[in-house]
Design a protein around this motif. Structure first.
Motif, PDB file in Angstrom:
ATOM      1  N   ALA A  15       1.167  19.641   6.895  1.00 42.99           N
ATOM      2  CA  ALA A  15       0.482  20.426   7.916  1.00 42.99           C
ATOM      3  C   ALA A  15       0.247  19.620   9.189  1.00 42.99           C
ATOM      4  O   ALA A  15       0.257  20.174  10.300  1.00 42.99           O
ATOM      5  N   ARG A  16       0.051  18.311   9.040  1.00 44.23           N
ATOM      6  CA  ARG A  16      -0.172  17.463  10.219  1.00 44.23           C
ATOM      7  C   ARG A  16       1.121  17.187  10.970  1.00 44.23           C
ATOM      8  O   ARG A  16       1.090  16.755  12.120  1.00 44.23           O
ATOM      9  N   GLY A  17       2.259  17.419  10.327  1.00 42.84           N
ATOM     10  CA  GLY A  17       3.539  17.261  10.993  1.00 42.84           C
ATOM     11  C   GLY A  17       4.169  15.906  10.762  1.00 42.84           C
ATOM     12  O   GLY A  17       3.569  14.991  10.209  1.00 42.84           O
ATOM     13  N   ARG A  18       5.401  15.783  11.202  1.00 45.41           N
ATOM     14  CA  ARG A  18       6.175  14.566  11.018  1.00 45.41           C
ATOM     15  C   ARG A  18       6.420  13.870  12.350  1.00 45.41           C
ATOM     16  O   ARG A  18       6.416  14.546  13.398  1.00 45.41           O
ATOM     17  N   PRO A  19       6.608  12.571  12.335  1.00 41.93           N
ATOM     18  CA  PRO A  19       6.561  11.667  11.180  1.00 41.93           C
ATOM     19  C   PRO A  19       5.145  11.513  10.652  1.00 41.93           C
ATOM     20  O   PRO A  19       4.175  11.812  11.358  1.00 41.93           O
ATOM     21  N   ALA A  20       5.049  11.059   9.426  1.00 38.38           N
ATOM     22  CA  ALA A  20       3.757  10.880   8.776  1.00 38.38           C
ATOM     23  C   ALA A  20       3.699   9.497   8.151  1.00 38.38           C
ATOM     24  O   ALA A  20       4.735   8.870   7.895  1.00 38.38           O
ATOM     25  N   ASP A  21       2.484   9.024   7.919  1.00 49.03           N
ATOM     26  CA  ASP A  21       2.286   7.755   7.227  1.00 49.03           C
ATOM     27  C   ASP A  21       2.001   8.051   5.763  1.00 49.03           C
ATOM     28  O   ASP A  21       0.938   8.591   5.428  1.00 49.03           O
ATOM     29  N   LEU A  22       2.928   7.672   4.893  1.00 45.16           N
ATOM     30  CA  LEU A  22       2.771   7.977   3.470  1.00 45.16           C
ATOM     31  C   LEU A  22       1.663   7.165   2.828  1.00 45.16           C
ATOM     32  O   LEU A  22       1.120   7.565   1.793  1.00 45.16           O
ATOM     33  N   VAL A  23       1.284   6.029   3.429  1.00 43.51           N
ATOM     34  CA  VAL A  23       0.188   5.230   2.876  1.00 43.51           C
ATOM     35  C   VAL A  23      -1.128   5.987   2.996  1.00 43.51           C
ATOM     36  O   VAL A  23      -1.836   6.196   2.008  1.00 43.51           O
ATOM     37  N   THR A  24      -1.475   6.400   4.210  1.00 44.25           N
ATOM     38  CA  THR A  24      -2.738   7.113   4.405  1.00 44.25           C
ATOM     39  C   THR A  24      -2.661   8.555   3.940  1.00 44.25           C
ATOM     40  O   THR A  24      -3.679   9.155   3.598  1.00 44.25           O
ATOM     41  N   GLY A  25      -1.443   9.125   3.900  1.00 42.96           N
ATOM     42  CA  GLY A  25      -1.299  10.518   3.515  1.00 42.96           C
ATOM     43  C   GLY A  25      -1.297  10.754   2.020  1.00 42.96           C
ATOM     44  O   GLY A  25      -1.782  11.796   1.557  1.00 42.96           O
ATOM     45  N   LEU A  26      -0.789   9.782   1.247  1.00 44.94           N
ATOM     46  CA  LEU A  26      -0.658   9.995  -0.199  1.00 44.94           C
ATOM     47  C   LEU A  26      -0.969   8.756  -1.022  1.00 44.94           C
ATOM     48  O   LEU A  26      -1.781   8.800  -1.955  1.00 44.94           O
ATOM     49  N   ALA A  27      -0.329   7.635  -0.715  1.00 47.87           N
ATOM     50  CA  ALA A  27      -0.384   6.469  -1.605  1.00 47.87           C
ATOM     51  C   ALA A  27      -1.792   5.930  -1.793  1.00 47.87           C
ATOM     52  O   ALA A  27      -2.173   5.572  -2.915  1.00 47.87           O
ATOM     53  N   PHE A  28      -2.568   5.848  -0.721  1.00 45.59           N
ATOM     54  CA  PHE A  28      -3.926   5.337  -0.868  1.00 45.59           C
ATOM     55  C   PHE A  28      -4.908   6.377  -1.412  1.00 45.59           C
ATOM     56  O   PHE A  28      -5.643   6.093  -2.369  1.00 45.59           O
ATOM     57  N   GLU A  58      -6.567   0.010  -5.465  1.00 44.58           N
ATOM     58  CA  GLU A  58      -5.890  -0.816  -4.462  1.00 44.58           C
ATOM     59  C   GLU A  58      -4.463  -1.169  -4.869  1.00 44.58           C
ATOM     60  O   GLU A  58      -3.513  -0.966  -4.102  1.00 44.58           O
ATOM     61  N   THR A  59      -4.297  -1.687  -6.085  1.00 42.95           N
ATOM     62  CA  THR A  59      -2.965  -2.105  -6.519  1.00 42.95           C
ATOM     63  C   THR A  59      -2.041  -0.908  -6.684  1.00 42.95           C
ATOM     64  O   THR A  59      -0.877  -0.942  -6.261  1.00 42.95           O
ATOM     65  N   THR A  60      -2.537   0.162  -7.280  1.00 45.53           N
ATOM     66  CA  THR A  60      -1.696   1.337  -7.505  1.00 45.53           C
ATOM     67  C   THR A  60      -1.260   1.962  -6.189  1.00 45.53           C
ATOM     68  O   THR A  60      -0.113   2.397  -6.048  1.00 45.53           O
ATOM     69  N   ALA A  61      -2.159   2.006  -5.217  1.00 42.74           N
ATOM     70  CA  ALA A  61      -1.793   2.527  -3.906  1.00 42.74           C
ATOM     71  C   ALA A  61      -0.638   1.736  -3.315  1.00 42.74           C
ATOM     72  O   ALA A  61       0.313   2.298  -2.757  1.00 42.74           O
ATOM     73  N   GLY A  62      -0.714   0.396  -3.452  1.00 36.90           N
ATOM     74  CA  GLY A  62       0.382  -0.435  -2.963  1.00 36.90           C
ATOM     75  C   GLY A  62       1.668  -0.178  -3.709  1.00 36.90           C
ATOM     76  O   GLY A  62       2.755  -0.092  -3.105  1.00 36.90           O
ATOM     77  N   PHE A  63       1.599  -0.031  -5.022  1.00 41.44           N
ATOM     78  CA  PHE A  63       2.794   0.210  -5.824  1.00 41.44           C
ATOM     79  C   PHE A  63       3.466   1.534  -5.448  1.00 41.44           C
ATOM     80  O   PHE A  63       4.696   1.621  -5.409  1.00 41.44           O
ATOM     81  N   ILE A  64       2.673   2.588  -5.208  1.00 38.57           N
ATOM     82  CA  ILE A  64       3.255   3.887  -4.860  1.00 38.57           C
ATOM     83  C   ILE A  64       4.041   3.793  -3.559  1.00 38.57           C
ATOM     84  O   ILE A  64       5.189   4.245  -3.465  1.00 38.57           O
ATOM     85  N   ALA A  65       3.432   3.207  -2.537  1.00 33.49           N
ATOM     86  CA  ALA A  65       4.104   3.104  -1.240  1.00 33.49           C
ATOM     87  C   ALA A  65       5.345   2.227  -1.324  1.00 33.49           C
ATOM     88  O   ALA A  65       6.404   2.566  -0.765  1.00 33.49           O
ATOM     89  N   LEU A  66       5.246   1.100  -2.019  1.00 34.65           N
ATOM     90  CA  LEU A  66       6.394   0.203  -2.122  1.00 34.65           C
ATOM     91  C   LEU A  66       7.525   0.834  -2.929  1.00 34.65           C
ATOM     92  O   LEU A  66       8.702   0.645  -2.614  1.00 34.65           O
ATOM     93  N   MET A  67       7.191   1.585  -3.976  1.00 35.16           N
ATOM     94  CA  MET A  67       8.213   2.280  -4.753  1.00 35.16           C
ATOM     95  C   MET A  67       9.012   3.218  -3.859  1.00 35.16           C
ATOM     96  O   MET A  67      10.258   3.201  -3.861  1.00 35.16           O
ATOM     97  N   VAL A  68       8.323   4.046  -3.081  1.00 36.46           N
ATOM     98  CA  VAL A  68       9.007   4.996  -2.204  1.00 36.46           C
ATOM     99  C   VAL A  68       9.813   4.246  -1.144  1.00 36.46           C
ATOM    100  O   VAL A  68      10.946   4.629  -0.819  1.00 36.46           O
ATOM    101  N   ALA A  69       9.255   3.164  -0.614  1.00 35.17           N
ATOM    102  CA  ALA A  69       9.963   2.392   0.410  1.00 35.17           C
ATOM    103  C   ALA A  69      11.279   1.831  -0.129  1.00 35.17           C
ATOM    104  O   ALA A  69      12.319   1.880   0.556  1.00 35.17           O
ATOM    105  N   HIS A  70      11.262   1.303  -1.342  1.00 37.49           N
ATOM    106  CA  HIS A  70      12.496   0.765  -1.926  1.00 37.49           C
ATOM    107  C   HIS A  70      13.522   1.869  -2.180  1.00 37.49           C
ATOM    108  O   HIS A  70      14.724   1.660  -1.980  1.00 37.49           O
ATOM    109  N   LEU A  71      13.070   3.029  -2.607  1.00 38.80           N
ATOM    110  CA  LEU A  71      13.999   4.129  -2.860  1.00 38.80           C
ATOM    111  C   LEU A  71      14.626   4.628  -1.566  1.00 38.80           C
ATOM    112  O   LEU A  71      15.808   5.006  -1.541  1.00 38.80           O
ATOM    113  N   LEU A  72      13.857   4.639  -0.484  1.00 36.58           N
ATOM    114  CA  LEU A  72      14.373   5.149   0.781  1.00 36.58           C
ATOM    115  C   LEU A  72      15.110   4.080   1.590  1.00 36.58           C
ATOM    116  O   LEU A  72      15.912   4.417   2.466  1.00 36.58           O
ATOM    117  N   ALA A  73      14.835   2.802   1.319  1.00 35.51           N
ATOM    118  CA  ALA A  73      15.522   1.735   2.048  1.00 35.51           C
ATOM    119  C   ALA A  73      17.029   1.785   1.798  1.00 35.51           C
ATOM    120  O   ALA A  73      17.827   1.428   2.662  1.00 35.51           O
TER     121      ALA A  73
END
Length: 406
Positions: free
Chosen positions: A135-148, A246-261
């Motif tokens: 709803a906020r539109g793209r681009p979005a920050d997946l860390v603040t939007g979902l991972a954290f 804290e750790t899980t939030a980091g793992f979620i974002a890094l997982m997605v980053a590696h898949l999209l890299a």
């Protein structure tokens, strides 16, 4: 057998070329100096273990203790570390309970079966967060939007923390997990504030019991139905709230980053959602920075490891991330194989002090990935992967932000 070299200690943590790449020195250390002298941010020295077999041994062998880290001769991570991590009021309270008994009391609520039952709620929360992000539109920050927010919402709901208080834990956890940013006085102030908050929360549960974990622990949680004492309840709430997001939030974002890299990875799991479980495990093994600092242990006696000798009284840093890239332990160690089986990685540690909440972390990572694949199949990075930046000065190295589009 390789021995630790008596040379000027390396500055630790080691620097990496980018947020998604391992430190270049890892491979060299594993090959030539697997038990290396390092200097921590506090100025204290320790021995760094980088090979899989050495790290696994140090994390599971009783000759290497966690309790010894509170001794005066143990190395501190930072100037405030002796009062913030291993010898804090929270740690002393939990140690007084007896680690085995405490894990038995709390661990029964973090079983794989219970976490599997929680999966629909996790995915429902992730759906709501994705709705808001879209709803906020793209681009979005997946860390603040979902991972954290996702792990925060889940652990707060489990403990019965009011929604209005969720954001307060971010500042507290940053202070407790820092290596360089805060003074000892700031750490003590944060400890007092956090303890006061948890005391108030526990007292509220005692007056008005609910169906949350804190209520269950105060009404009888071990095999004999013995309730957890008040101070231990406060410390448990603190420990779970810190470790639970804290750790899980980091793992979620890094997982997605590696898949999209390398988007071929994303396309593979998109085409076969049956790979979600093994993809999560492989991202935990493959990522070099989510468990950036590693786990500390104290050598209670002279110990011979496959990689070298560790003298009694030495603090060792167990680099699980380096161990997870050990060429002697893994086929194609530097490749991200989404179907890798078996995958006995060390991201959550191993032995009596392994991460108690790892079934919850796995459930949250699987749920987040499933929802993203379903809702945003065209998800992609909004910047080049080389532009991603990790937080510095923390025991973990989560991404500052993860700009995405779809």
């Amino acid at each position: 057998m390789a021995e630790a070299r008596e040379v000027e200690p390396l500055s630790y943590p080691l620097t990496a070329p980018s947020a998604l790449e391992p430190a270049r020195r890892w491979a060299e250390l594993r090959e030539t100096c697997p038990v290396a002298q390092v200097r921590l941010p506090s100025g204290d020295t320790a021995r760094l273990l980088t090979r899989y077999d050495d790290v696994r041994t140090a994390l599971s062998d009783p000759r290497f203790s966690r309790e010894g880290l509170a001794r005066p001769d143990a190395a501190s991570v930072s100037a405030a570390d002796a009062e913030s991590v291993f010898d804090s009021p929270m740690a002393r309270t939990l140690n007084a309970q007896g680690h085995t008994r405490w894990r038995r009391m709390v661990g029964k609520w973090f079983t794989a079966k219970r976490m599997t039952a929680l999966r629909p709620d996790v995915e429902a929360m992730a759906e709501q967060l994705v709705d808001a992000m879209v709803a906020r539109g793209r681009p979005a920050d997946l860390v603040t939007g979902l991972a954290f927010p996702l792990p925060v919402y889940v652990i707060c709901r489990m403990l019965g923390v009011p929604e209005s208080d969720r954001d307060r834990f971010k500042s507290w956890s940053d202070i407790f997990l820092t290596t360089t940013r805060h003074t000892a006085e700031e750490t003590r102030d944060a400890q007092r504030e956090f303890a006061a908050y948890m005391t108030h929360l526990v007292e509220g549960k005692r007056a008005e019991p609910g169906d949350d974990l804190l209520t269950l622990l105060m009404t009888g949680a071990d095999g004999a139905g013995e309730p957890m004492e008040h101070d231990a309840l406060v410390a448990t709430g603190q420990a779970l709230l810190l470790a639970g997001h804290e750790t899980t939030a980091g793992f979620i974002a890094l997982m997605v980053a590696h898949l999209l890299a390398d988007r071929r990875r994303w396309e593979r799991v998109l085409a076969d959602p049956g790979l979600i479980r093994t993809t999560v495990e492989e991202s935990l093994r493959y990522d070099p920075n989510g468990a950036n600092f590693g786990m500390l242990r104290y050598a209670e006696e002279d110990t011979e490891l496959p990689g070298g000798t560790v003298p009694a009284g030495t603090t060792v840093v167990c680099s699980m991330a380096s161990a997870n890239r050990d060429e002697q332990a893994w086929d194609d160690a530097h490749a991200m194989d989404l179907g890798r089986r078996p995958n006995p990685h060390l991201a959550f540690g191993v032995g009596p002090h392994s991460c108690l909440g790892q079934p919850l972390a796995r459930t949250e990572m699987q749920g987040a990935l499933a929802v993203l694949l379903r809702r945003l199949p065209t998800l992609d990075l909004a910047v080049d992967a080389a532009e991603l930046r990790a937080h510095e000065g923390l025991l973990t190295a989560p991404l500052r932000e993860l700009p995405v589009t779809w």
